[in-house]
Enzyme design. Structure first.
Site, short mmCIF file in Angstrom:
data_model
loop_
_atom_site.label_atom_id
_atom_site.label_comp_id
_atom_site.label_asym_id
_atom_site.label_seq_id
_atom_site.Cartn_x
_atom_site.Cartn_y
_atom_site.Cartn_z
N HIS A 80 0.83 -1.20 0.00
CA HIS A 80 0.00 0.00 0.00
C HIS A 80 0.87 1.26 0.00
O HIS A 80 0.56 2.24 -0.68
CB HIS A 80 -0.92 -0.03 1.22
CG HIS A 80 -1.99 1.01 1.19
ND1 HIS A 80 -2.81 1.26 2.26
CD2 HIS A 80 -2.39 1.88 0.23
CE1 HIS A 80 -3.66 2.23 1.97
NE2 HIS A 80 -3.42 2.62 0.74
N GLU A 83 2.08 1.91 -3.50
CA GLU A 83 1.03 2.46 -4.35
C GLU A 83 1.00 3.98 -4.25
O GLU A 83 0.75 4.68 -5.24
CB GLU A 83 -0.33 1.88 -3.95
CG GLU A 83 -1.49 2.43 -4.77
CD GLU A 83 -2.83 2.24 -4.09
OE1 GLU A 83 -3.68 3.14 -4.23
OE2 GLU A 83 -3.03 1.20 -3.43
N HIS A 84 1.25 4.50 -3.07
CA HIS A 84 1.27 5.95 -2.87
C HIS A 84 2.60 6.56 -3.30
O HIS A 84 2.64 7.59 -3.97
CB HIS A 84 1.02 6.28 -1.39
CG HIS A 84 -0.40 6.13 -0.95
ND1 HIS A 84 -1.17 7.19 -0.54
CD2 HIS A 84 -1.20 5.04 -0.86
CE1 HIS A 84 -2.38 6.76 -0.21
NE2 HIS A 84 -2.41 5.45 -0.39
N GLU A 160 -6.42 7.70 5.23
CA GLU A 160 -7.19 6.85 4.35
C GLU A 160 -7.80 5.68 5.12
O GLU A 160 -8.98 5.32 4.94
CB GLU A 160 -6.32 6.33 3.21
CG GLU A 160 -7.04 5.45 2.21
CD GLU A 160 -6.12 4.88 1.14
OE1 GLU A 160 -6.62 4.13 0.29
OE2 GLU A 160 -4.91 5.19 1.15
#
Length: 476
Positions: A80, A83-84, A160
């Protein structure tokens, strides 16, 4: 096409004409990079994806020191994070420059993290495809994972997760997978949790990046207005310019073995108590792996049971009884495990009876089978939705990626429709009986008591094991 076309890893070139006169081509480059394209007649835009077959299930936990080897920190949450972070800059582009590249041409760009893959994608006009490939290649190969950006993005990811934690539907979905799949890596949340995101270090994410973002890991897929030979040349030039050495020959990474894993249920009941106006509940069973030959049968089963407004769950729970606004069934399949689930959102006082109705309708289907009309409607619904979805280049691009990474075969619309047409009522009933015999898990979020589920858990045929451990109670 007369049938699905296999995608062997050692086949350098492949070309075929799919339904609608779309031209599908695939090249396996000497470096192990795989490039797939689907040229759609009349298209004026293209969607491009840079894929790696690494998802949340592939993150390594902490490992203690062994002999002269130092302890290894946990990589949970790394997928994750990447991904950022891949949008946050390279040696030649800042985060703002990456964003401007797409904004100034009216393009779309984003990324998604799954349990078994990650994809960075963009949709642009045909004339802007070279730019999109160049920028995505730079991001994919050359992210600097700047320390300051890393810490800044840690806060963004925590926000998030907080947003997702405020959504009962997100929470109940995560809890169901944990309950059904237990300690299996697929049971972990895709985005990590507060502890893993707070605890993971830049060094751990960097090692995860180096270990999994290599030429023979990369799959590039493009659908829409695309010339395959130009695409291959563009991908090769872009990753080389970004710093990858493609001189060494390499075989693409092997696909995951499509063998069903032994899954031990995590819990019979996972209850998150919150003072919400509505309770949401999911009931789940171990499902089918993504490559199971019965996946078309599963699609029909899902359609009849809870796939639309004419489905049994919708008609019984919403239309006849008015007990829920949203009610449906779903199926998620991965390389070695899957989940088949039922969902409803209802008043907390009705959660017990609604849960019983969900299981009762599933049981009735397994015991009595489906009618000829239901089979016909399901075939029509699935065929129509499949055809309509392929009007979008995003769907075609994703189909190429999943075909290459997950199934190892390309099945176009005609093949898919043919498989659906072969499904019989007996097939659907037999599969329903098999899934229903497996252990049932329940996840719920809302102002409800564990006792509301005593009846549904007590009557479930596959739920006798693991109930002694009791429910997993998650605080608000």
């Amino acid at each position: 096409m007369n049938g699905a076309v296999a995608l062997p890893l050692d086949l350098p070139e492949l070309s075929l004409t799919a339904s609608g006169d779309a031209l599908v081509r695939r090249s396996v480059l000497p470096s192990g990079i795989r490039v797939l394209s689907e040229r759609v007649p009349g298209a004026r835009s293209a969607t491009v994806g840079f894929w790696v077959a690494v998802g949340s299930r592939d993150e390594l936990g902490a490992e203690p020191a062994l002999g002269d080897m130092a302890a290894l920190p946990s990589r949970f949450g790394s997928t994750h994070f990447l991904e950022h972070l891949l949008f946050k800059g390279t040696p030649t582009r800042s985060a703002l420059e990456i964003a401007v590249s797409f904004d100034e041409v009216g393009g779309e760009h984003n990324a998604l993290t799954g349990k078994e893959y990650t994809c960075y994608y963009a949709k642009v006009q045909d004339k802007d495809l070279p730019m999109a490939v160049s920028v995505l290649a730079d991001m994919f190969t050359s992210s600097v994972l700047d320390e300051a950006e890393f810490e800044n993005e840690r806060g963004v990811i925590l926000e998030e997760l907080a947003m997702a934690d405020d959504d009962p539907n997100d929470v109940v979905g995560e809890r169901l997978f944990e309950a059904v799949l237990g300690d299996h890596p697929l049971g972990r949340p895709i985005g990590g949790d507060n502890d893993t995101i707070r605890g993971v270090t830049r060094s751990a994410v960097w090692q995860h990046y180096l270990a999994n973002y290599r030429p023979n890991d990369l799959v590039v897929t493009v659908a829409g207005a695309v010339d395959h030979d130009e695409l291959v040349a563009l991908v090769t030039a872009s990753v080389s310019a970004a710093g990858w050495d493609l001189s060494a020959a390499a075989r693409p990474v092997e696909r995951r073995a499509p063998l069903a894993a032994s899954v031990t249920r995590g819990s019979a009941l996972s209850l998150t108590t919150r003072p919400n106006e509505q309770a949401v509940v999911m009931l789940g069973y171990p499902g089918l792996v993504a490559t199971d030959d019965r996946r078309s049968t599963l699609s029909v089963l899902n359609s009849v049971l809870g796939g639309g407004m004419s489905s049994r769950l919708f008609q019984e729970v919403r239309e006849k009884r008015g007990l829920a606004y949203s009610v449906y069934s779903f199926a998620s399949g991965y390389s070695d495990a899957g989940v088949f689930g039922l969902y409803a959102g209802c008043s907390p006082k009705n959660v017990g009876v609604v849960s019983e109705l969900l299981v009762a309708e599933f049981t009735r289907l397994a015991e009595s089978g489906v009618t000829a009309d239901e089979l016909r409607r399901a075939n029509g619904q699935l065929s129509g939705s499949a055809a309509l979805s392929l009007e979008d280049s995003d769907t075609r691009m994703s189909r190429l990626g999943r075909s290459e990474i997950t199934t190892g075969e390309f099945a176009d619309l005609d093949v898919a429709l043919g498989r659906l047409a072969e499904v019989t009522a007996a097939d659907v009933q037999a599969l329903a009986q098999e899934i229903l015999s497996r252990p049932l898990s329940v996840a719920a979020v809302g102002a409800v008591e564990a006792s509301a589920f005593d009846s549904v858990l007590g009557s479930a045929s596959g739920s006798t094991e693991a109930t002694a451990a009791g429910p997993v109670l998650v605080g608000s």
